[in-house]
Design a protein around this motif. Structure first.
Motif, PDB file in Angstrom:
ATOM      1  N   THR A 207      31.431  39.364  47.611  1.00 54.67           N
ATOM      2  CA  THR A 207      32.801  39.869  47.490  1.00 54.67           C
ATOM      3  C   THR A 207      33.770  38.748  47.100  1.00 54.67           C
ATOM      4  O   THR A 207      33.650  37.614  47.554  1.00 54.67           O
ATOM      5  N   SER A 208      34.750  39.104  46.279  1.00 59.70           N
ATOM      6  CA  SER A 208      35.680  38.106  45.741  1.00 59.70           C
ATOM      7  C   SER A 208      37.100  38.349  46.241  1.00 59.70           C
ATOM      8  O   SER A 208      37.403  39.355  46.886  1.00 59.70           O
ATOM      9  N   SER A 209      37.990  37.432  45.911  1.00 60.82           N
ATOM     10  CA  SER A 209      39.370  37.474  46.388  1.00 60.82           C
ATOM     11  C   SER A 209      40.130  38.673  45.838  1.00 60.82           C
ATOM     12  O   SER A 209      41.061  39.162  46.486  1.00 60.82           O
ATOM     13  N   ASP A 210      39.763  39.164  44.643  1.00 61.88           N
ATOM     14  CA  ASP A 210      40.497  40.324  44.117  1.00 61.88           C
ATOM     15  C   ASP A 210      40.247  41.558  44.966  1.00 61.88           C
ATOM     16  O   ASP A 210      41.132  42.411  45.107  1.00 61.88           O
ATOM     17  N   GLU A 211      39.054  41.663  45.562  1.00 59.17           N
ATOM     18  CA  GLU A 211      38.817  42.754  46.501  1.00 59.17           C
ATOM     19  C   GLU A 211      39.731  42.615  47.724  1.00 59.17           C
ATOM     20  O   GLU A 211      40.367  43.574  48.166  1.00 59.17           O
TER      21      GLU A 211
END
Length: 734
Positions: A447-451
């Protein structure tokens, strides 16, 4: 708990002083496309027309065809016509006129209109007042009145391209490849009135005669035939057809159709969004204010329908609900057969949580404005899907990217990564899709920061706008556990393998490793401060405020976050600074309301607002309504309401990802390659460029061959956000 709703209400009252767009009906264009069917494939299409009965006829080299059920089929309506060799199709008094190798005739007027023209190899015809009829062949012209020949002449190798009748003078015009002739029946003369080259089409427009060529157009004085001007500054210059349709000048070309606007620019209709193919053969007025565009491989009917932005939202809401929901997630539709919606299926993506948060936010705004029970149920359904992103992984607040039943996930890796990278990752770390404890589901890791920014954005909205306290409390719980995961793991999103994800990093060592003018240093500082402010706002737990103050005091996070957007630029040797990242814009604007409105002090709030204003100023040229309305939600009065409404009006009704190319256009002013990847001096309307999400500004060319349909939340979120901040009125009757 502080009452954010009062804050939002204050913001709305402030933005109400700005200009509000009045949602009155405008003309929305959309296309219906008709392909050749099996029996008509490989037949050359020649002309198109419609009559007062709204029938549409297409003339082909093999006789008459007509559109029916999205296909072009043989026309058997009048059986005698099937045995005739029809060479041209026209209209008079909104009735069909046919030119055959033997006669000019019609089935209207009880079939009484019939002229035995006697010309070998006729090429075209024009009908004037009181059935005055000109028939032209390669070397002969004849004029008939009341069925009787009243004039004729022979001209060697005339080869007419187009014939027109001028009802103001009673004269006929004959266009050839290299000249324009006028036939004066009063003087019984035919005179060459203009010499040209590579002429292809003509029509009357205002007080001019417009000639199409293979390299632009030429406009002649209607009385003197003097050349007024030539114009090559067109979307494309190889003109195949010209028509004055209800007072508007339309162009057909080998690269699409376009219409001259009142401001001197053009509405451009090209690509499979609008046309079966881009090689236009003929243009004509269609029934009910439509325009018919005949191309080499089919026809399109371009509809112009009165519509409000609210009605457009209703249209997209139906599509969203019927085709773009998977377990409550918002998802695109993959088409197994390009362009065929019946072959579509939903599947997981890297950013199911982010896209769903954006649709969910739109439904929360819709509920706040309308109190719609449907909006509430949709919001709750989407929330439950997002809530499960943290319950499937046994990682105390770590949000998965997505989930799917075991064995049905699409691919074993994150989108965009494959080949050697993936093989090495699997060898070192194992599969990115992880099996849940019940062994029924798999959840997607990395999972990334945009999520995360989508989660914090929408959970804050949910905690204020959802009508039921129990549901609001669940949103606050999500804020708490996701924030705690990041804090407990030293400012990282830590995956199942104990390692930080590639982009879930807010640790000072990582953030401050970037030079000050690399966007990630500013962005990541902004994100984590906004997350902490949000958590403190809803829980009043001092640990979140103290953590934020430590990042500010010891590591300069407020200094990082408060740098104006104009400091972002290229840095030699930095991979993240070679161009402006519009995905960062999406994260920034979603984070903007929390970053400003949840500030710990009025002084900090003013500083944060001034910083986000600098970012909005940089993005302003995009005319993106979502950026404008989120800026309004952050307290701004100036949000460019008309530009936002223009974006919403011009957003295409067709959400299929068609390939679009504007690189050939000669009507646009190109600019030098630049850091922001801007191609032209002004932003193109959405229906003339490739379709993309809000993180894809300035994508004027690209797309696919129609293998997916985008989810309509990309319209629904900005529309309902605009309604919520009172930048768009309720629909105005009539």
């Amino acid at each position: 708990m502080k009452n954010l709703l009062l804050t939002f209400c204050l913001i709305i009252s402030l933005t109400a002083t700005a200009q509000r767009y009045s949602d009155q009906a405008y003309l929305q264009d959309r296309a219906e496309k008709f392909d050749l069917n099996e029996e008509t494939q490989n037949i050359a299409l020649l002309q198109i027309a419609s009559d007062r009965n709204k029938a549409i006829k297409i003339l082909s080299e093999n006789g008459l065809l007509h559109p029916y059920e999205k296909k072009i089929r043989k026309d058997f309506e009048y059986r005698p016509l099937t045995d005739m060799h029809i060479v041209a199709l026209s209209r008079y008094q909104e009735q069909f006129i046919y030119l055959t190798d033997k006669a000019v005739l019609s089935n209207a007027w009880a079939g009484k209109f019939y002229i035995d023209h006697g010309i070998q190899n006729p090429k075209g015809m024009a009908i004037g007042a009181d059935f005055l009829t000109l028939v032209a062949g390669n070397s002969e012209l004849r004029v008939f009145q009341n069925g009787q020949k009243i004039w004729n002449t022979s001209v060697n190798n005339l080869n007419p391209i187009a014939l027109e009748y001028d009802k103001t003078t009673g004269h006929f015009l004959i266009l050839t490849e290299d000249a324009l002739y006028q036939l004066d029946l009063t003087l019984k003369t035919m005179e060459k009135v203009y010499d040209g080259s590579n002429l292809t089409a003509m029509c009357y427009y205002n007080d001019e005669i417009v000639l199409g060529t293979k390299d632009g157009i030429q406009s002649l004085n209607r009385k003197t035939f003097a050349l007024n001007k030539s114009n090559q500054k067109l979307p494309w210059t190889e003109i195949t057809s010209l028509k004055n349709i209800r007072g508007a000048l339309w162009f057909g070309s080998t690269k699409g159709a376009f219409k001259l606007r009142s401001d001197g620019k053009y509405d451009y209709y090209a690509s499979k969004r609008w046309l079966v193919d881009d090689h236009v053969v003929d243009l004509e007025k269609g029934p009910d204010d439509t325009v018919l565009v005949l191309t080499k491989e089919g026809m399109s009917k371009i509809n112009f329908e009165p519509m409000t932005l609210a009605q457009k939202a209703d249209y997209f809401q139906e599509i969203q609900r019927s085709r773009h929901i998977r377990y409550g997630f918002t998802t695109d539709l993959t088409l197994q057969t390009p362009g065929d919606l019946s072959t579509g299926y939903n599947h997981d993506t890297d950013n199911d949580g982010l896209w769903t948060s954006m649709y969910l936010a739109g439904e929360l705004f819709r509920y706040a404005v309308t109190k719609s029970e449907d909006a509430k149920l949709n919001a709750y359904e989407a929330f439950e899907a997002m809530e499960r992103l943290t319950s499937l992984p046994d990682l105390k607040g770590f949000p998965a990217r997505s989930f799917e039943r075991d064995g049905y996930e699409i691919g074993l890796h994150a989108n965009g990564f494959s080949g050697e990278w993936y093989k090495k990752h699997v060898e070192e770390n194992g599969r990115i899709w992880r099996l849940s404890d019940d062994e029924i589901w798999r959840w997607k890791s990395t999972t990334s920061s945009d999520e995360s920014c989508g989660h914090f954005f929408v959970y804050a909205l949910f905690a204020e706008l959802a009508p039921d306290k129990a549901w609001r409390d669940r949103a606050i719980h999500q804020i708490k556990i996701e924030m705690d995961h990041i804090m407990d793991n030293n400012w990282y999103l830590v995956d199942w393998n104990g390692e930080p994800t590639a982009w879930g990093k807010w640790n000072p060592k990582y953030v401050n490793s970037f030079p000050t003018n690399v966007g990630d240093r500013r962005l990541n500082s902004t994100l984590i401060l906004s997350f902490l402010q949000t958590a403190y706002h809803f829980t009043t737990d001092e640990k979140y405020k103290k953590a934020a103050e430590k990042l500010i005091r010891k590591y300069g996070y407020d200094e990082n976050a408060n740098r104006p957007a104009t400091t972002i630029g290229f840095v030699e040797g930095e991979d993240l600074s070679d161009k402006w990242n519009h995905s960062d814009d999406e994260m920034y604007f979603l984070t903007m309301p929390g970053f400003v409105n949840y500030s710990f002090s009025e002084e900090q709030k003013t500083a944060h607002f001034n910083t986000v204003k600098s970012h909005w100023e940089v993005e302003r040229s995009e005319k993106n309504p979502l950026w404008n309305y989120l800026f309004a939600l952050s307290g701004s009065k100036n949000i460019d309401s008309e530009e936002s409404a223009w974006w919403l009006r011009e957003f295409p009704m067709d959400l299929i990802d068609w390939k679009v190319d504007n690189s050939h256009r000669k009507d646009l002013t190109k600019i030098e390659p630049n850091f922001r990847s801007q191609t032209y001096s002004e932003v193109l309307p959405g229906d003339e460029r490739t379709l993309h999400l809000h993180n894809g500004a300035y994508r004027n060319n690209g797309g696919s061959d129609g293998n997916r349909e985008y989810a309509p939340y990309i319209y629904l979120l900005p529309y309902w956000a605009g309604r919520y901040v009172d930048a768009i009125s309720a629909p105005v009757p009539n």
